[in-house]
Design a protein around this motif. Sequence first.
Motif, short mmCIF file in Angstrom:
data_model
loop_
_atom_site.label_atom_id
_atom_site.label_comp_id
_atom_site.label_asym_id
_atom_site.label_seq_id
_atom_site.Cartn_x
_atom_site.Cartn_y
_atom_site.Cartn_z
N SER A 108 24.22 12.20 58.65
CA SER A 108 23.30 12.47 59.76
C SER A 108 23.94 12.16 61.11
O SER A 108 23.51 12.68 62.14
CB SER A 108 22.02 11.64 59.61
N ASN A 109 24.96 11.30 61.12
CA ASN A 109 25.62 10.91 62.37
C ASN A 109 27.03 11.49 62.50
O ASN A 109 27.81 11.03 63.32
CB ASN A 109 25.69 9.38 62.46
N ASN A 110 27.36 12.49 61.67
CA ASN A 110 28.69 13.07 61.71
C ASN A 110 28.86 13.93 62.97
O ASN A 110 28.12 14.91 63.14
CB ASN A 110 28.92 13.93 60.46
N PRO A 111 29.82 13.60 63.86
CA PRO A 111 29.99 14.38 65.10
C PRO A 111 30.75 15.68 64.85
O PRO A 111 31.88 15.87 65.31
CB PRO A 111 30.78 13.42 65.99
N THR A 112 30.14 16.61 64.09
CA THR A 112 30.82 17.85 63.69
C THR A 112 31.30 18.65 64.88
O THR A 112 32.46 19.05 64.96
CB THR A 112 29.89 18.71 62.81
N SER A 113 30.39 18.93 65.83
CA SER A 113 30.77 19.74 66.98
C SER A 113 31.81 19.02 67.84
O SER A 113 32.70 19.65 68.42
CB SER A 113 29.55 20.11 67.82
N GLY A 114 31.71 17.69 67.94
CA GLY A 114 32.68 16.93 68.72
C GLY A 114 34.07 16.99 68.12
O GLY A 114 35.07 17.07 68.84
N LEU A 115 34.16 16.98 66.79
CA LEU A 115 35.45 17.08 66.13
C LEU A 115 36.01 18.50 66.21
O LEU A 115 37.23 18.70 66.18
CB LEU A 115 35.32 16.66 64.66
N THR A 116 35.13 19.50 66.30
CA THR A 116 35.57 20.89 66.39
C THR A 116 36.13 21.20 67.78
O THR A 116 37.01 22.05 67.93
CB THR A 116 34.39 21.84 66.09
N LEU A 117 35.61 20.52 68.78
CA LEU A 117 35.95 20.82 70.17
C LEU A 117 37.45 20.81 70.46
O LEU A 117 37.96 21.74 71.11
CB LEU A 117 35.22 19.83 71.08
N PRO A 118 38.23 19.80 70.01
CA PRO A 118 39.67 19.82 70.32
C PRO A 118 40.38 21.05 69.79
O PRO A 118 41.27 21.60 70.46
CB PRO A 118 40.19 18.54 69.65
N SER A 119 40.03 21.50 68.57
CA SER A 119 40.68 22.69 68.02
C SER A 119 40.35 23.92 68.85
O SER A 119 41.22 24.79 69.07
CB SER A 119 40.26 22.90 66.56
N LEU A 120 39.10 24.02 69.33
CA LEU A 120 38.73 25.15 70.19
C LEU A 120 39.51 25.13 71.49
O LEU A 120 40.05 26.16 71.94
CB LEU A 120 37.23 25.11 70.47
N LEU A 121 39.59 23.96 72.12
CA LEU A 121 40.27 23.86 73.41
C LEU A 121 41.76 24.19 73.28
O LEU A 121 42.31 24.94 74.10
CB LEU A 121 40.09 22.45 73.98
N ILE A 122 42.41 23.64 72.24
CA ILE A 122 43.84 23.91 72.06
C ILE A 122 44.07 25.39 71.76
O ILE A 122 44.99 26.01 72.31
CB ILE A 122 44.41 23.02 70.94
N ALA A 123 43.24 25.96 70.90
CA ALA A 123 43.38 27.39 70.58
C ALA A 123 43.17 28.25 71.82
O ALA A 123 43.93 29.20 72.07
CB ALA A 123 42.39 27.77 69.48
N ALA A 124 42.15 27.92 72.60
CA ALA A 124 41.85 28.72 73.80
C ALA A 124 42.99 28.64 74.81
O ALA A 124 43.37 29.66 75.41
CB ALA A 124 40.54 28.25 74.42
N VAL A 125 43.55 27.46 75.02
CA VAL A 125 44.66 27.30 75.97
C VAL A 125 45.88 28.09 75.50
O VAL A 125 46.54 28.78 76.28
CB VAL A 125 45.00 25.80 76.14
N LEU A 126 46.20 28.00 74.19
CA LEU A 126 47.34 28.74 73.66
C LEU A 126 47.14 30.25 73.81
O LEU A 126 48.07 30.98 74.17
CB LEU A 126 47.57 28.38 72.20
N ILE A 127 45.93 30.70 73.52
CA ILE A 127 45.63 32.13 73.64
C ILE A 127 45.79 32.59 75.09
O ILE A 127 46.36 33.65 75.37
CB ILE A 127 44.21 32.42 73.12
#
Length: 643
Positions: free
Chosen positions: A388-407
């Motif tokens: 119930s307290n797993n920060p799923t979206s928070g853990l996903t955020l770094p992968s999105l940011l790195i992918a977006a910057v590389l793209i």
Amino acid sequence: MSETKFKPFIPAESNIKELTVRALAIGIFFAVVMGAANAYIGMKAGMTIAATFPAAVIAIALLRTFKGTVLEENIVRSSATVGEALVGGAIFTLPAFIIAGVWTEFDYWISSFIMLIGGLLGIMFIILLRKTLIEESDLPYPESLACYEIVKAGQKGESGAKYVFGAIGISMIIEFFKNSRGLKILGENTSGFFQFGTSSISVGGIEQQYQGGLYLQSPIASPALMSVGYIIGPELAAISWAGGAFAWLFLIPLIAFISHDLNLAANYQDIFHDIWYNQVRMIAIGAMVVGAVNTLWKLRESLSTGLIRAFRDIKKIGGAENVSRISKDIPVSLALLGVALFTIPIVIIYFIFTQNLIASLILAVIMIIFGFLFSAVAGYLIGIMGSSNNPTSGLTLPSLLIAAVLIALIGITGKGGVGAALGVAAIVCCALAVSGSLLQDLKVGHYLGGTPWRMEISYIVSTVIIAFVLIVPIHILHVGTPGGIGGPNLPAPQAGLMSALAQGIIGGKMAWPLLLFGAAFAVGLILIKAPSPTLIAVGMYLPFETTSAIFVGGIIKLIVDKIAQRKFKEKTQLDKVENTGILLASGLVAGEALTGVILAALFIINVQLPFISDSAMLGLVIFAVVFYVLIKIPIKTANKQVI
């Protein structure tokens, strides 16, 4: 707990029925049901409910009829948990493709394969991590232990399934008569505008007339939203409502007030909605980003420990397989082969968006690395705090940011670049949501004496089937709900965050000043040590009637706790109140969510039911029913135990 002293509920040498066709079939059915329910409540409230508890009691009740074993019940619960876990990752990311304008409607095949690959990767990762994070660790897994106690108690008597099914029935009836797509009799909420008097204010030597106001909305009469507040508890419900109060009682009225040329009296509802939708939500996204980063920073020690465990586990791969039944996984060699093979469709999906093979290969490697590392971290955090307290979206955020910057650096722009970045985030999010939730489920199985490889097979079968089913209720909700995904009825806050970041970095469509205002606001919250800046930001992002309903649910839970503490002294009685309340709340969420999906589907096929009334006064009956169900019944149940 050391393995030398550990004794499961079913001994390791026992050989009873476990992975049966009936257990798989029942589990997959409830995986779809709980997945559809979580799709609805996740996009509506920005939160999901754990399927472990209701699935456990339903499994006990159904298999008792067929003289099923406790390990068959374990397989039912395990298979059902996949639906909640997989859709949890999907709804945080897939709606972003719609919100960002990459798709005008959900692409069935790409969406399904994203869920399939993400889910199967998550399972492969937990095969590599299970022994380290479950058998060899001393993590408490609080929700796993609670579920184990429910299952163990269910073997001796009443399972509690009647509370789940009864609450589902009550909630379905209420939703049928209050949903705008149903036979509407009950009004959900009411609102009103209170205009201020005229104020003369001099700015830059020029005096101007200002006349603002307050647009107030009552809590929405939603059993599901009130139950979400009940489940998360009064503290978190209050924090979420505080964000809504800041937005709707301060920030939006302030913006409306200083925009002195707006004709508020004539068009107040549309103006306040536009300010919230186009300006305040962007401020909330900026706050969410900083809040997510702050959450990861505060968890840095736990994160680093999780990463160390992950790398240590890699070194152990290939060890001896001569182990007991309760310690045997699917061979790690097959798990590694699966990870390698899944890289191929990942590259294909990214190539569809980017039309660039090199970029697709780089993104696939990033996805595999971050997927594994964050799956390890998610499992570690769930072992400490529960899913119930797993920060799923928070853990996903770094992968999105790195992918977006590389793209952006590679030079891929437009919808293809945005879609590729969201594709990385979606697969990572599905993988870590599945791995985290299923590690918790495996811990329950560990306590019960389940066979890990059989549970892992059930996960794989369930994922393969439901990955091609769950996009259907998500699509139905988008098409059949007024405003669709991203609108006031299904705001999907996490997906909105992913969409805004991908568009802002790649497409240059970000309102950066508003984002920076939100970031500065979150920094201020962090400096004064405000609880959960991220949840405050989510409260700002959601409609006020939504956060208010969640807050009402938190108040109900507070009332129940106070009554129980005053009335009962025995721990078993207090546990009975807690467990009964959670089962009832889970049923209320599932009933409303499933009815919402059904009515949206009927609307799509042009089955339209007559409108009778929209009486807010009649809607008060809903609050009375929910108060009775969530307060009276748990207390009454525990009181019977005393007698």
